[in-house]
Design an enzyme around this catalytic site. Sequence first.
Site, short mmCIF file in Angstrom:
data_model
loop_
_atom_site.label_atom_id
_atom_site.label_comp_id
_atom_site.label_asym_id
_atom_site.label_seq_id
_atom_site.Cartn_x
_atom_site.Cartn_y
_atom_site.Cartn_z
N ASP A 198 0.97 -1.02 -0.12
CA ASP A 198 -0.20 -0.10 -0.13
C ASP A 198 0.87 1.22 0.04
OD1 ASP A 198 -1.58 2.30 0.52
OD2 ASP A 198 -2.75 1.09 2.01
N ASN A 205 3.19 2.76 -10.58
CA ASN A 205 1.94 2.89 -11.58
C ASN A 205 0.49 3.10 -10.44
OD1 ASN A 205 -0.06 2.17 -13.65
ND2 ASN A 205 -0.67 0.68 -12.00
N TYR A 211 -5.27 16.62 -8.58
CA TYR A 211 -4.56 15.61 -9.55
C TYR A 211 -3.42 16.27 -10.58
CZ TYR A 211 -4.27 11.93 -13.05
OH TYR A 211 -3.73 10.91 -13.77
N LYS A 265 0.72 15.42 -10.05
CA LYS A 265 1.39 14.72 -11.33
C LYS A 265 2.61 15.70 -11.88
CE LYS A 265 -0.59 10.74 -11.86
NZ LYS A 265 0.00 9.63 -11.53
N THR A 310 -10.77 3.26 -18.65
CA THR A 310 -10.35 2.57 -17.37
C THR A 310 -11.50 3.05 -16.09
OG1 THR A 310 -8.90 4.09 -16.19
CG2 THR A 310 -7.89 2.51 -17.97
#
Length: 245
Positions: free
Chosen positions: A59, A86, A163, A167, A198
Site C-alpha cells: 500500500d 503505477n 490531481y 502529477k 479505465t
Amino acid sequence: MKTVLITGANKSIGFETARQLLQQGYYVYLGCRDIKKGEQAVNQLKSAGLNEVEPIEIDVDDTRSIKAAGELLAQKTKVLDVLINNAGISGDMPQTALETDINVFRQVFETNFFGVIEVTQTFINLLRQSSAPRIVNVTSGLGSLTLHNDPTWKYYGVKPTSYVSSKAALNAYTIVLANNLQDTPFKVNAVDPGYTATDFNHHSGPGTVPDAAARVVKAATLGADGPTGQFFSDDNAPETGISPW
C-alpha cells in the site's frame, strides 16, 4: 531473467503492463494493496500460461506496508531490474483551486507523489544491483505545466487541481531523480499512458488499455542508448513522443 515490481498492478493498465512484460520474459512482482485481489490477478495470468509472476502486498500510502514489501522482496531476489510506480488516484471530483478540500489534496499527493518517493527510496538498493536498472513513473499528460498555459491545447480547460498538481510534482521528482542518477546505468522516465478507458475515469477515455500499457513497457525496457529524464506522451506529442514539462 529480469525482474520487475509494478505497484497498483492487480487491474487495468498495471495489470496489462504485467501481462506484456511477462510475455517478454520478465519475472513480475505484482504489487497490490489488497493481497486477495493480487492473488486473483496472478491466477488470471497463470491461467493464460504466464507463470513467472507472484503478488506482493504493498500500500503506497502506508510506510509500514512499503517497508514490509521491501523486506519481503529482498528475501525473494537480490536484484530488481525495473520499478514501475503505477499506483495512483484522481481524488474526489470536481476539483478547483479555491474550493477543493485540503484533505483531498493530501490524499491525492500521498498516493501520487509521496508514495512514489517512498517506494523508490525503499527499493533503490535492489535496483542498484541491476546492470540496467529502469524506473518508470506513470504520470499524466495533465501534469504538463507548459501545456496548461496553452489555450490551444485540447485539454486546456481540464484542470482537476489536486490531481494536476500531484502529477506536476511527480514530473519534477522524475527530473531530479534522473539527474541524481545520470552518471549511472539507470534510466528514469515519466510516462503518460494517455486518456485511456479505465475504472479510473469511468471508462470515458478513447484509448485502450493494451496501448497504454505498451507505452509503459517501452520505457521499462529501454536499451543502454535510451533516454533518461524524459516525459513520454504520445497523446501530448504524437510526432515526437516527448511532452513539454
